[in-house]
Design a protein around this motif. Structure first.
Motif, PDB file in Angstrom:
ATOM      1  N   GLN A 151       1.702  -3.135  -4.932  1.00 37.79           N
ATOM      2  CA  GLN A 151       1.226  -2.661  -3.638  1.00 37.79           C
ATOM      3  C   GLN A 151       1.732  -1.253  -3.343  1.00 37.79           C
ATOM      4  N   VAL A 153       2.546   1.208   0.127  1.00 41.25           N
ATOM      5  CA  VAL A 153       2.777   1.159   1.564  1.00 41.25           C
ATOM      6  C   VAL A 153       2.817   2.592   2.096  1.00 41.25           C
ATOM      7  N   ARG A 155       3.190   5.061   5.420  1.00 43.72           N
ATOM      8  CA  ARG A 155       3.811   5.015   6.746  1.00 43.72           C
ATOM      9  C   ARG A 155       3.614   6.337   7.479  1.00 43.72           C
ATOM     10  N   VAL A 171       1.107   1.903   9.931  1.00 38.82           N
ATOM     11  CA  VAL A 171       1.531   1.480   8.594  1.00 38.82           C
ATOM     12  C   VAL A 171       0.376   0.766   7.911  1.00 38.82           C
ATOM     13  N   ALA A 173      -0.465  -1.314   4.231  1.00 42.09           N
ATOM     14  CA  ALA A 173      -0.019  -1.875   2.955  1.00 42.09           C
ATOM     15  C   ALA A 173      -1.259  -2.266   2.158  1.00 42.09           C
TER      16      ALA A 173
END
Length: 272
Positions: A151, A153, A155, A171, A173
């Motif tokens: 994954q 992520v 931000r 955010v 993901a």
């Protein structure tokens, strides 16, 4: 043609875990491959500090993964084994104009720190971005790349884009898996905080969202608002099919007024 004035083939192993379905897997992709480092302005080996510094158009390469930056710093430790002394690189830092590429994926930013023991890369600066053949994921803050979890992520004003559909949130993901061609692709996007979904016909906002890429269905919760043209629908949760443009809203449970609200504007006729 640029001539390399310094190069170093590191017969070092990289700390790594189990291989997962990501293509820019510097830590877990090819566990037996060495890491090669090149630089135009020289390579400094600080043995007491267990640090290698490459400067000037520096390149680190392992199998099909290449890291380009103005400066590279590789931190390592020595470990004795039955086969003899073994040198493990546990951290790689890339500084300035960073580009990480594989056969199908590219990540860019100003700075990248690769924790090779945990198989996690954190990229920052210059709006870090990850591009695959179908998806683009970016953020103002940081972009984390978790090899073992498959994954990425993002931000800080994060964005995920595919085929004209755009998801924004504080955010994001993105979860990857292999397709039939053996390439990594995003199959699910989890979005948290100030979620916005933009298509050619709709503008959807919510507090939280989960998007199934294959079905095209986004499940949204918290202060959901759907705008289509001048029409507005409000509810506490919704499912929005971004392929068929069919949206279903649900009311807020446990409140005095739990109705879904909508504002539908009449079509304006021109005066003859």
């Amino acid at each position: 043609m640029i001539k390399r004035i310094a190069s170093f083939a590191l017969a070092f192993s990289l700390l790594s875990g189990q291989a997962f379905a990501q293509d820019i897997n510097l830590a877990s992709g090819s566990t037996s491959a060495p890491l090669e480092i090149y630089a135009d302005n020289g390579i400094e080996w600080q043995q007491n500090e267990k640090l290698i510094i490459a400067q000037g158009n520096a390149v680190a390469k392992r199998a099909n993964v290449t890291v380009n930056a103005e400066e590279l710093r590789a931190y390592y430790f020595d470990e004795a084994s039955d086969a003899g002394d073994n040198t493990n690189i546990h951290r790689l830092e890339a500084l300035g104009g960073v580009t990480i590429t594989s056969d199908t994926e590219t990540a860019t930013g100003d700075r990248a720190v690769y924790d090779l023991k945990r198989a996690i890369m954190v990229m920052s600066g210059g709006r870090p971005t990850l591009r695959t053949p179908d998806d683009t994921i970016s953020a103002d803050g940081t972009l984390e790349y978790w090899e073992e979890r498959a994954q990425a992520v993002a931000r800080g004003n994060a964005t995920a884009v595919r085929e004209g559909r755009e998801i924004k949130a504080d955010v994001i993901a993105a979860l990857f898996r292999k397709n039939k061609q053996g390439q990594s692709e995003v199959h699910r996007v989890n979005a948290f905080g100030n979620v916005v979904i933009i298509t050619k016909t709709e503008h959807v906002t919510a507090d939280k969202g989960v998007y199934n890429v294959n079905s095209g269905v986004a499940t949204l919760t918290g202060s959901v608002k759907i705008k289509r043209g001048g029409n507005i629908l409000n509810g506490c949760s919704a499912t929005v099919n971004l392929k068929t443009n069919v949206s279903r809203l649900k009311a807020c449970a446990g409140t005095n007024d739990n109705r879904v609200r909508g504002l539908v504007l009449p079509t304006t006729k021109s005066v003859q």
